[in-house]
Design a protein around this motif. Sequence first.
Motif, short mmCIF file in Angstrom:
data_model
loop_
_atom_site.label_atom_id
_atom_site.label_comp_id
_atom_site.label_asym_id
_atom_site.label_seq_id
_atom_site.Cartn_x
_atom_site.Cartn_y
_atom_site.Cartn_z
N LEU A 29 -13.44 -18.34 10.67
CA LEU A 29 -13.86 -17.51 11.25
C LEU A 29 -14.70 -17.39 12.13
CD1 LEU A 29 -11.47 -14.13 10.57
CD2 LEU A 29 -10.74 -15.98 12.08
N GLU A 30 -15.56 -17.84 11.12
CA GLU A 30 -17.21 -18.38 11.24
C GLU A 30 -17.28 -18.47 10.76
OE1 GLU A 30 -19.04 -14.42 11.22
OE2 GLU A 30 -17.83 -12.65 12.18
N MET A 37 -16.68 -17.82 7.08
CA MET A 37 -15.48 -15.93 7.15
C MET A 37 -14.52 -17.22 7.68
SD MET A 37 -17.61 -13.71 5.93
CE MET A 37 -16.64 -12.31 6.53
N LEU A 38 -12.78 -16.42 6.02
CA LEU A 38 -12.07 -17.17 6.33
C LEU A 38 -10.55 -16.23 6.08
CD1 LEU A 38 -12.26 -19.50 2.99
CD2 LEU A 38 -12.75 -20.29 5.69
N ALA A 39 -9.59 -16.42 6.79
CA ALA A 39 -8.44 -15.86 6.87
C ALA A 39 -7.47 -16.35 6.68
CB ALA A 39 -8.68 -14.53 8.38
N ASN A 40 -6.76 -15.87 6.35
CA ASN A 40 -5.06 -16.20 6.39
C ASN A 40 -3.77 -15.46 6.95
OD1 ASN A 40 -4.38 -14.88 4.23
ND2 ASN A 40 -4.39 -16.29 2.99
N GLY A 41 -4.42 -14.53 7.09
CA GLY A 41 -3.36 -13.51 7.75
C GLY A 41 -2.33 -12.39 6.84
N LYS A 42 -2.71 -13.11 5.29
CA LYS A 42 -1.59 -12.36 4.57
C LYS A 42 -2.50 -11.65 3.35
CE LYS A 42 1.71 -12.68 0.85
NZ LYS A 42 3.20 -14.13 0.33
N ASP A 43 -3.08 -12.00 2.45
CA ASP A 43 -4.32 -11.90 1.21
C ASP A 43 -5.35 -11.40 2.09
OD1 ASP A 43 -2.31 -12.67 -0.23
OD2 ASP A 43 -3.06 -14.37 -0.01
N ARG A 44 -5.66 -12.52 3.29
CA ARG A 44 -7.32 -12.25 3.86
C ARG A 44 -6.82 -12.42 5.64
NH1 ARG A 44 -11.37 -10.28 1.78
NH2 ARG A 44 -11.34 -10.95 -1.04
N ARG A 45 -6.81 -10.72 5.97
CA ARG A 45 -6.47 -11.09 7.12
C ARG A 45 -8.34 -10.88 8.06
NH1 ARG A 45 -1.67 -7.90 6.88
NH2 ARG A 45 -2.01 -6.50 8.25
N GLU A 47 -9.88 -8.78 9.77
CA GLU A 47 -10.23 -7.48 10.21
C GLU A 47 -11.34 -7.94 8.73
OE1 GLU A 47 -6.63 -6.30 9.42
OE2 GLU A 47 -6.67 -6.93 11.44
N LYS A 48 -10.43 -7.63 8.19
CA LYS A 48 -11.78 -8.07 6.86
C LYS A 48 -11.63 -9.96 6.35
CE LYS A 48 -12.82 -6.23 2.22
NZ LYS A 48 -12.54 -5.10 1.57
N GLY A 74 -11.92 -16.81 21.34
CA GLY A 74 -12.18 -15.00 21.48
C GLY A 74 -11.31 -14.29 21.28
N ASP A 75 -10.20 -14.71 21.78
CA ASP A 75 -9.15 -13.65 22.61
C ASP A 75 -8.19 -13.15 21.15
OD1 ASP A 75 -9.52 -14.44 24.62
OD2 ASP A 75 -7.52 -16.11 24.50
N LYS A 76 -7.96 -12.33 21.26
CA LYS A 76 -6.72 -11.49 20.43
C LYS A 76 -6.36 -12.34 19.81
CE LYS A 76 -4.66 -7.84 18.61
NZ LYS A 76 -5.36 -5.34 18.64
N VAL A 77 -6.70 -12.61 17.93
CA VAL A 77 -5.17 -13.13 17.54
C VAL A 77 -4.50 -11.75 16.51
CG1 VAL A 77 -5.06 -14.84 16.23
CG2 VAL A 77 -6.21 -14.86 17.78
N LEU A 78 -3.39 -11.84 16.03
CA LEU A 78 -3.11 -10.80 15.15
C LEU A 78 -2.26 -11.64 13.90
CD1 LEU A 78 0.19 -9.91 17.81
CD2 LEU A 78 -1.89 -9.01 16.97
N ASN A 79 -2.21 -10.76 12.86
CA ASN A 79 -2.40 -11.06 11.43
C ASN A 79 -1.01 -11.96 11.11
OD1 ASN A 79 -5.38 -10.54 10.18
ND2 ASN A 79 -3.93 -8.90 10.56
N SER A 80 -0.03 -11.92 12.05
CA SER A 80 1.35 -12.26 11.89
C SER A 80 1.30 -13.74 12.36
CB SER A 80 2.45 -11.01 12.48
OG SER A 80 2.18 -11.53 13.89
N GLU A 81 0.03 -13.99 13.86
CA GLU A 81 0.47 -15.10 14.37
C GLU A 81 -0.13 -16.36 13.13
OE1 GLU A 81 -0.74 -15.06 18.87
OE2 GLU A 81 -1.85 -13.56 17.46
N LEU A 82 -1.50 -15.86 12.41
CA LEU A 82 -2.52 -17.06 11.47
C LEU A 82 -1.50 -17.01 10.46
CD1 LEU A 82 -5.89 -15.20 10.69
CD2 LEU A 82 -4.77 -16.94 11.94
N ARG A 83 -0.61 -16.24 9.97
CA ARG A 83 0.70 -16.39 9.00
C ARG A 83 1.27 -17.67 9.25
NH1 ARG A 83 0.57 -10.86 8.16
NH2 ARG A 83 3.07 -10.65 9.70
N LYS A 84 2.18 -17.14 10.39
CA LYS A 84 3.28 -18.39 10.57
C LYS A 84 2.34 -19.96 11.42
CE LYS A 84 6.57 -14.28 12.69
NZ LYS A 84 6.36 -14.15 14.18
N ASP A 85 1.56 -19.55 11.65
CA ASP A 85 0.58 -20.79 11.62
C ASP A 85 0.96 -21.38 11.02
OD1 ASP A 85 0.02 -22.45 14.14
OD2 ASP A 85 -1.73 -21.90 14.03
#
Length: 100
Positions: A29-30, A37-45, A47-48, A74-85
Amino acid sequence: MDPEQPDLTIADVVISTAGRDQGQLFYVLEADDTYLMLANGKDRRIEKPKRKKRKHTNKVLRSETRVAQKLREGDKVLNSELRKDLAYLSRELQSNNLGG
């Protein structure tokens, strides 16, 4: 920046090589010289996101999916989109590694 580490940018996909999340895929993410700064939509959302040192990750690929494009723009991405991808990318990597 460490010359041994590949150039990582927003929306790249990395795999964790150290810690309790070892072996998991994440979206970047950054990025700065030392940390990601990493996110996977499940354990690491989104938002955090997880702050992780660059040296504890390996770049898997530069994703060209719709989610990656949204992250770069910079568009809004949902956690569910991250998980599926990431689940899809994980299956693709496993099938390629198994010769299938």
